[in-house]
Scaffold this active site. Structure first.
Site, mmCIF file in Angstrom:
data_model
loop_
_atom_site.group_PDB
_atom_site.id
_atom_site.type_symbol
_atom_site.label_atom_id
_atom_site.label_comp_id
_atom_site.label_asym_id
_atom_site.label_seq_id
_atom_site.Cartn_x
_atom_site.Cartn_y
_atom_site.Cartn_z
ATOM 1 N N CYS A 1 0.841 -1.195 0.000
ATOM 2 C CA CYS A 1 0.000 0.000 0.000
ATOM 3 C C CYS A 1 0.886 1.259 0.000
ATOM 4 C CB CYS A 1 -0.979 -0.036 1.167
ATOM 5 S SG CYS A 1 -2.356 1.138 1.015
ATOM 6 N N HIS B 1 -3.460 -5.426 0.286
ATOM 7 C CA HIS B 1 -2.921 -5.881 1.573
ATOM 8 C C HIS B 1 -2.851 -7.406 1.623
ATOM 9 C CE1 HIS B 1 -2.708 -2.017 3.719
ATOM 10 N NE2 HIS B 1 -3.673 -1.672 2.891
ATOM 11 N N GLU C 1 -1.146 -9.184 3.483
ATOM 12 C CA GLU C 1 -0.951 -9.709 4.843
ATOM 13 C C GLU C 1 -2.223 -10.339 5.420
ATOM 14 O OE1 GLU C 1 -2.036 -5.331 5.414
ATOM 15 O OE2 GLU C 1 -0.858 -6.547 3.999
#
Length: 252
Positions: A116, A219, A221
């Site tokens: 990001c 994202h 993650e």
């Protein structure tokens, strides 16, 4: 730095907030899944505080870096512009630290994953530019920014064949989560654009002159897909190889 019998160490940058709310003095903040995703994919994540004077020591500790996103924007001064929208929220100390860290990591060819705002910083540092507010330049063709904390919205991206991102994600098309109002407008001569959303917003970049320098606008993650996991597995493997090269050079 990892040793022959340990997992590679991945430095993860922190967001920061001023005094108020959680604490009466300034505090660091980071979603736990930045850490847990690194650890789940075979690395050992350590959080990196915003101290530019410690960058050499922090680089020496790490086999790779994750430059995270957060509740802030990259200063347009980094790519030669003035602020043109009231939506910009700057965190100068964070950006000063992450810029110094990123430049040192690139100089050492340390594996890098920018997420990001991390992707946006890679673009700005390597000579690219950013869209300061997507609706101002792209319009409202596609929703990129969530409206509520904890909400995850998604859109498709197309990944360029032959790119590092294509190799580690293992797919040419992917549905990704999205939470940003800035985006990469252009990349410098050392970077390539490797993924786009249907409205043209850049969703992936990389620097082919480095061993592993990858930026994604979404994202990963959250580990929502096998492609997200593949990104982190590839980062950890690149970190392992980097650690091995560093150990070999230290004994030769």
């Amino acid at each position: 730095m990892a040793t022959a019998s340990t997992k590679p160490v991945i430095g993860v940058t922190l967001d920061a907030e001023p005094a108020g709310g959680y604490a009466g003095s300034p505090w660091y903040a980071l979603r736990q899944n930045y850490i847990s995703s690194v650890n789940a994919c075979g690395g050992v994540a350590i959080a990196l505080p915003h101290h530019p004077e410690l960058v050499p020591e922090l680089i020496a500790l790490c086999d790779a870096l994750v430059i995270t996103g957060g509740a802030f924007d990259i200063d347009p001064a980094l790519f030669g512009e003035r602020i043109t929208t009231p939506t910009i929220r700057l965190k100068p100390e964070r950006t000063r630290f992450e810029r110094s860290l990123l430049e040192a990591a690139m100089a050492h060819d340390l594996p890098i994953l920018g997420i990001c705002g991390g992707q946006q910083l890679i673009a700005a540092v390597t000579g690219g530019s950013l869209i300061q507010h997507i609706p101002d330049e792209i319009g409202h063709q596609l929703v990129h920014n969530r409206k509520a904390a904890g909400e995850l919205i998604h859109h498709p991206v197309t990944i360029a064949p032959g790119s590092l991102l294509h190799a580690v994600a293992g797919v040419s098309e992917l549905s990704v989560n999205t939470s940003h109002h800035q985006a990469v407008r252009s990349v410098g001569p050392g970077c390539l654009i490797t993924a786009r959303a249907p409205d043209g917003v850049i969703e992936g970049i990389e620097c082919p002159g480095l061993t592993f320098c990858l930026g994604v606008q979404w994202h990963p993650e959250y580990l929502e897909t096998a492609a997200d996991r593949g990104i982190f597995l590839a980062l950890v493997e690149a970190a392992r190889r980097y650690g091995e090269r560093r150990r070999q050079s230290s004994v030769s």
